[in-house]
Every structure is written in structure tokens, then in C-alpha cells.
Design a protein around this motif. Structure first.
Motif, PDB file in Angstrom:
ATOM      1  N   ALA A 276       5.951  -7.148 -12.558  1.00 52.05           N
ATOM      2  CA  ALA A 276       6.685  -8.007 -12.353  1.00 52.05           C
ATOM      3  C   ALA A 276       5.963  -9.370 -12.790  1.00 52.05           C
ATOM      4  O   ALA A 276       4.638  -9.510 -12.878  1.00 52.05           O
ATOM      5  N   ILE A 277       6.763 -10.532 -12.852  1.00 51.24           N
ATOM      6  CA  ILE A 277       6.112 -11.627 -13.314  1.00 51.24           C
ATOM      7  C   ILE A 277       6.559 -12.773 -12.054  1.00 51.24           C
ATOM      8  O   ILE A 277       7.355 -12.644 -11.173  1.00 51.24           O
ATOM      9  N   ASP A 285       0.343  -9.779  -9.423  1.00 49.33           N
ATOM     10  CA  ASP A 285      -0.786  -8.661  -9.247  1.00 49.33           C
ATOM     11  C   ASP A 285      -0.015  -7.535  -8.077  1.00 49.33           C
ATOM     12  O   ASP A 285       0.433  -7.899  -7.236  1.00 49.33           O
ATOM     13  N   GLY A 286      -0.186  -6.369  -8.736  1.00 55.45           N
ATOM     14  CA  GLY A 286       0.334  -5.381  -7.553  1.00 55.45           C
ATOM     15  C   GLY A 286       1.789  -5.192  -7.547  1.00 55.45           C
ATOM     16  O   GLY A 286       2.206  -4.528  -6.469  1.00 55.45           O
ATOM     17  N   GLU A 312       5.637  -2.622  -4.843  1.00 52.78           N
ATOM     18  CA  GLU A 312       4.425  -3.587  -4.499  1.00 52.78           C
ATOM     19  C   GLU A 312       3.677  -2.987  -3.461  1.00 52.78           C
ATOM     20  O   GLU A 312       3.922  -2.298  -2.570  1.00 52.78           O
ATOM     21  N   ARG A 313       2.274  -3.346  -3.740  1.00 56.82           N
ATOM     22  CA  ARG A 313       1.291  -3.229  -2.818  1.00 56.82           C
ATOM     23  C   ARG A 313       1.747  -3.905  -1.517  1.00 56.82           C
ATOM     24  O   ARG A 313       2.084  -5.194  -1.712  1.00 56.82           O
ATOM     25  N   PRO A 314       1.965  -3.374  -0.477  1.00 59.71           N
ATOM     26  CA  PRO A 314       2.444  -3.927   0.850  1.00 59.71           C
ATOM     27  C   PRO A 314       1.378  -5.246   1.055  1.00 59.71           C
ATOM     28  O   PRO A 314       0.194  -4.980   1.090  1.00 59.71           O
ATOM     29  N   ASP A 324       9.506   3.816   1.220  1.00 62.53           N
ATOM     30  CA  ASP A 324       8.329   3.554   0.440  1.00 62.53           C
ATOM     31  C   ASP A 324       7.567   4.731  -0.460  1.00 62.53           C
ATOM     32  O   ASP A 324       7.716   5.874   0.273  1.00 62.53           O
ATOM     33  N   ALA A 325       7.137   4.590  -1.425  1.00 62.18           N
ATOM     34  CA  ALA A 325       6.299   5.388  -2.080  1.00 62.18           C
ATOM     35  C   ALA A 325       5.014   5.403  -2.301  1.00 62.18           C
ATOM     36  O   ALA A 325       4.697   4.379  -2.902  1.00 62.18           O
ATOM     37  N   ASP A 326       4.022   6.373  -2.245  1.00 59.15           N
ATOM     38  CA  ASP A 326       2.785   6.386  -2.464  1.00 59.15           C
ATOM     39  C   ASP A 326       1.769   5.154  -1.842  1.00 59.15           C
ATOM     40  O   ASP A 326       1.112   4.446  -2.387  1.00 59.15           O
ATOM     41  N   GLY A 327       2.632   4.813  -0.777  1.00 58.13           N
ATOM     42  CA  GLY A 327       1.908   3.590  -0.260  1.00 58.13           C
ATOM     43  C   GLY A 327       2.367   2.250  -0.934  1.00 58.13           C
ATOM     44  O   GLY A 327       1.621   1.010  -0.681  1.00 58.13           O
ATOM     45  N   LEU A 328       3.293   2.122  -1.441  1.00 57.05           N
ATOM     46  CA  LEU A 328       3.853   1.052  -2.067  1.00 57.05           C
ATOM     47  C   LEU A 328       5.324   0.682  -1.532  1.00 57.05           C
ATOM     48  O   LEU A 328       6.160   1.604  -1.187  1.00 57.05           O
ATOM     49  N   ARG A 329       5.591  -0.510  -1.295  1.00 61.44           N
ATOM     50  CA  ARG A 329       6.763  -1.129  -0.876  1.00 61.44           C
ATOM     51  C   ARG A 329       7.901  -1.015  -1.891  1.00 61.44           C
ATOM     52  O   ARG A 329       7.624  -1.564  -2.973  1.00 61.44           O
ATOM     53  N   VAL A 330       8.993  -0.496  -1.816  1.00 63.58           N
ATOM     54  CA  VAL A 330       9.976  -0.068  -2.582  1.00 63.58           C
ATOM     55  C   VAL A 330      11.201  -1.078  -2.227  1.00 63.58           C
ATOM     56  O   VAL A 330      11.838  -1.059  -1.100  1.00 63.58           O
TER      57      VAL A 330
END
Length: 462
Positions: A276-277, A285-286, A312-314, A324-330
Motif C-alpha cells: 500500500a502507498i 509500512d505493514g 494491514e498490521r493492526p 482477519d487473517a494471520d493477525g492482519l486486519r482485512v
């Protein structure tokens, strides 16, 4: 006695000053209401509600109410702020007169008031307050709860177990200022749904009608101006997306992540996720984005609708959900913008949609300028008050864009800061050689900029 001595020498206080006014910056807002034609258009809109000549023109009264709201008024009585400074503002309507003018803005006349606001917007844009029309214009939609602190017509329980109203608002995204530009607002009872497609379509039509005619979309014209409707998941309905398509408006709508989409996230190859930008083009980042249009059934949506996901990392302390997947916010959103239109491909589309969060700031600014509390008992009067609040937001917006475009400290600041620095400034009124002069306090840090702001606004409409 010793304690009093430590306080130092105190100034002598008396009530015999002359020629001094506070809130002098409000004159800039009041003049802008005249220069844009808002006062004259409002007079025309409400002229048929009078049987004979008026003492206070209804357009002037409504514009003064809007100026008072910009100045911090939370009720109709706030117009007294202007009435107390007759040397500067001239004759100002009393509070009972202001109430009577609000009563005249009934269901049969509120549309004419909205048309008056649209006419003023056209003139303000022509004078230098408009956006870059070569770029895509973005209309942000969002609803917000307003608490009713007393019994008012059509106030109802809300989904947050409070009591009041649930208006749906539309703002033109103007990132160059803090407050945005208010296009439309639909007052609704507190129990109105957040994702009511019919209400979103109504507000979309109101927002388009509030724009100058030359920038409204023309569905069958390839050279039509580009407009985008942007909303969170509450606005993500098939009917609203189709309403946007029918009117020639693109859409970027939040998408609720359900179990089926969550399963897709688990199997997306890593090489399909792109960083992401940020607005400056740097990587966020993340955070990563991926398009999954072909993996989800979108047959119920308009043709060429695309689904883009973001993981994204929460933030620290954020609570994850089943989606959410693998500890990442979707999260996800739908858009009908074709590939290659927005720089950055899917990352650029995600950045554009993420900037919908700015509408929260617009609403917060509106609540700091009259929207937090609807002061009237009757429904029609509160609808009229909402229009006054939208007028106030526009007048402050145009004042900053035209008068202070090159000043970060005054042109981009939030309404509370703008009041302190500009609207509430003190000045002295002098009369010499048949001319009245408003002399801004020269010791005020922003005195020169305020004087320049007056000159720029007046020059823009000469």
C-alpha cells in the motif's frame, strides 16, 4: 497584603471604551454571503412567504444566522452576537425575527434555499474558491448521530441506544482545507438505517444539484466531468451503486468482509499482494493490497465492478475479528474505476478510498459549528437549521480558499482555530473624510494576513 503585592500592578478597568469591536472578522464572512449572491438568492427563494415589504430581508437573516454559527453559535439566539455590534454590522434581526424566518423555510421552500446555495457556490468557484476541475471530484457520504437533549419532533431512539436524529451528509472532498465543502444533508429520525439505499440516492441527487451545472456529470457524454461517490460499508448497496452508475458518477464503496472472502484471503499468493502507498507515493509500512474481482461473485453489482482487499498490521490495542487473517486486519472496497485511470493501480485506488476517512473530520468540524445540537422543536425548523449549518460550512470554506489560500496557518486550520485567529479579532472603527475604516489590532499576530484576506475577497468579486 503580601499575596496581593505578588500579583503585580493590575490595569484599571472601566466600561467607557468607544469605537472598539470584537468579532471583526465576521464581517468578511457576511460580505462573502453578499458577494456570492447568497443573500439575494435567498431573498428570492422566500419572497412569496411575505405579504408586504420586509423590515429585515430573509436572505440577510439566514446569512447572519450562518455567520453566527460559524462564529460558534449553537442556537438561534446566537444571532445576538452580531446585533450587539451594530456599529460594524449595521441593523441585525432580533432572535424572534430569526425564528420567524426559519419558520418560513418549510417543506415547500427548502428546495429553493438549496438552489440558492448552489447559485452561491457557482459564483464562489468562479471567484477562485473552486477545485481543480481537470481532476476527479470526490463526494464523501456519511451519517452521524445527533443527540436530542429535549423532546423534539421525529427524534427517535438510535442504534447506539441514545435518542435524537441520524442525518446523512455529503461533503465535497477539499483536502486543501480542514473543513471541507458541504454539499447536502438529509435530516432523518434517529432510527433511520445507516445503509438505506434510497436515502443515499436522495442525498446523491441533492449533492449533484448543489454543484455548478458545468461540473455535473452527463452520463452519455464521454467528455463529462469525472465525479466519484465515496462511502464506507454503510453505503455499499446494490441500489446505491446502480444509482451512481445511472447518474454518471463512479463509486468507491466499503465492502463488508464475510466468511467467503476471508477464505479467499487465505489462498491469495504472496506475489499478488502489493505494498500500500501513502499520499506522497511512499510505501505504507505493514500494509498490502490485492484485487480479487475474479474470485468473488459480483453479478449483483453494476458491470465492471472491482473488489480490492487490503490487509494491514493492526494498530496496538486493536481487536481482531473472524474476518482477519494471520493477525492482519482485512478490509475491502468496491469500485467501478477502470484500470489505469488512477496512478498506482490497485494501491492508488486503495489510497483514494482510504482518504474517505477525511469525512469524519468534516463532520467533526460541522458539529463544532452548529450541527452538534438541533435547537428547534419542530421538524421543518430543524431542517432549516441544518441548511444554515451547511451555509456556514461553505462560507468558512470559501473564506479560507479565496482570502487565505497562501496561508497555512489561516487557510488550512480548523474552525475553532479560525475563530480565534480571524473571526474573533478585535478592531477599531474610525470615521474620516466620509469613509468608515475598520482598523485591525496591529499587535495581533495575524493582523496583516486578515487585512489581506479582506482585500483579496473583495478583489475576487470586483
Amino acid at each position: 497584603m503580601k499575596g496581593n503585592k505578588r500579583r503585580g500592578r493590575r490595569p484599571r478597568v472601566s466600561a467607557d471604551g468607544t469605537g472598539v469591536v470584537s468579532h471583526a472578522g465576521l464581517e468578511m464572512v457576511r460580505e462573502l454571503a453578499v458577494d456570492t449572491g447568497l443573500v439575494a438568492a435567498l431573498n428570492t427563494a422566500l419572497a412569496d412567504t411575505y405579504r408586504g415589504p420586509w423590515t429585515h430581508a430573509p436572505g440577510r437573516v439566514l446569512a447572519d444566522l450562518a455567520a453566527a454559527v460559524a462564529d460558534g453559535a449553537t442556537a438561534v439566539s446566537g444571532i445576538g452576537t452580531l446585533a450587539d455590534r451594530e456599529d460594524l454590522f449595521g441593523p441585525v434581526a432580533s432572535m424572534p425575527t430569526a425564528w420567524r424566518v426559519l419558520d418560513r423555510v418549510d417543506a415547500d421552500h427548502v428546495e429553493a434555499v438549496r438552489q440558492a446555495r448552489a447559485m452561491a457556490r457557482d459564483r464562489a468557484w468562479a471567484a477562485g474558491g473552486g477545485p481543480d476541475l481537470d481532476q476527479e471530484l470526490v463526494i464523501d457520504f456519511d451519517a452521524s448521530l445527533l443527540i436530542a437533549h429535549s423532546e423534539k419532533e421525529s427524534a427517535e431512539p438510535t442504534w447506539k441506544k441514545t435518542f435524537g436524529f441520524h442525518p446523512l451528509l455529503a461533503f465535497l472532498d477539499r483536502p486543501e482545507i480542514a473543513g471541507g465543502e458541504a454539499l447536502a444533508g438529509l435530516l432523518r429520525p434517529g432510527n433511520a438505517g445507516s445503509n438505506t439505499a434510497a436515502d443515499h440516492a436522495v442525498v446523491l441527487d441533492m449533492a449533484l444539484a448543489s454543484l455548478p451545472e458545468r461540473v455535473r456529470p452527463r452520463p452519455t457524454d464521454p467528455g463529462s466531468p469525472r465525479l466519484l461517490a465515496r462511502a464506507d460499508a454503510a453505503g455499499s448497496t446494490h441500489d446505491f451503486a446502480q444509482a451512481c452508475r445511472d447518474r454518471g458518477v463512479g463509486f468507491s464503496l466499503g465492502y463488508g468482509i464475510h466468511f467467503g472472502v476471508q477464505q479467499i484471503v487465505d489462498v491469495i499468493p504472496e506475489q499478488c499482494w502489493h505494498p500500500a502507498i501513502e499520499a506522497d507515493g511512499s510505501f505504507r509500512d505493514g500494509a498490502w493490497v490485492a484485487e480479487v474481482t475474479g474470485a468473488v461473485d459480483l453479478s449483483g453489482w453494476p458491470d465492471q465492478t472491482r473488489l480490492i482487499l487490503r490487509k494491514e498490521r493492526p494498530h496496538p490495542g486493536a481487536q481482531l475479528t473472524f474476518a482477519d487473517a494471520d493477525g492482519l486486519r482485512v478490509t475491502g472496497f468496491l469500485t467501478d474505476t477502470a484500470p489505469g485511470v488512477v496512478p498506482g493501480q490497485v494501491a492508488g485506488l486503495e489510497l483514494r478510498h482510504r482518504q474517505h476517512a477525511r469525512v469524519e473530520d468534516r463532520i467533526r468540524q460541522a458539529k463544532a459549528a452548529g450541527l452538534r445540537n438541533l435547537p428547534c422543536r419542530g421538524w421543518d425548523e430543524n431542517v432549516a437549521w441544518l441548511e444554515v449549518v451547511l451555509m456556514a460550512a461553505d462560507l468558512v470554506c470559501w473564506t479560507q480558499l479565496i482570502g487565505f489560500a497562501d496561508s497555512t496557518s489561516l487557510g488550512r486550520c480548523e474552525i475553532a482555530t479560525f475563530r480565534y485567529r480571524v473571526l474573533h479579532v478585535a478592531a477599531r472603527i474610525t470615521h474620516t473624510a466620509r469613509q468608515t475604516r475598520l482598523r485591525i489590532d496591529k499587535t495581533w499576530r495575524w493582523a496583516a494576513q486578515i487585512a489581506d484576506g479582506f482585500h483579496r475577497i473583495r478583489a475576487a468579486f470586483d
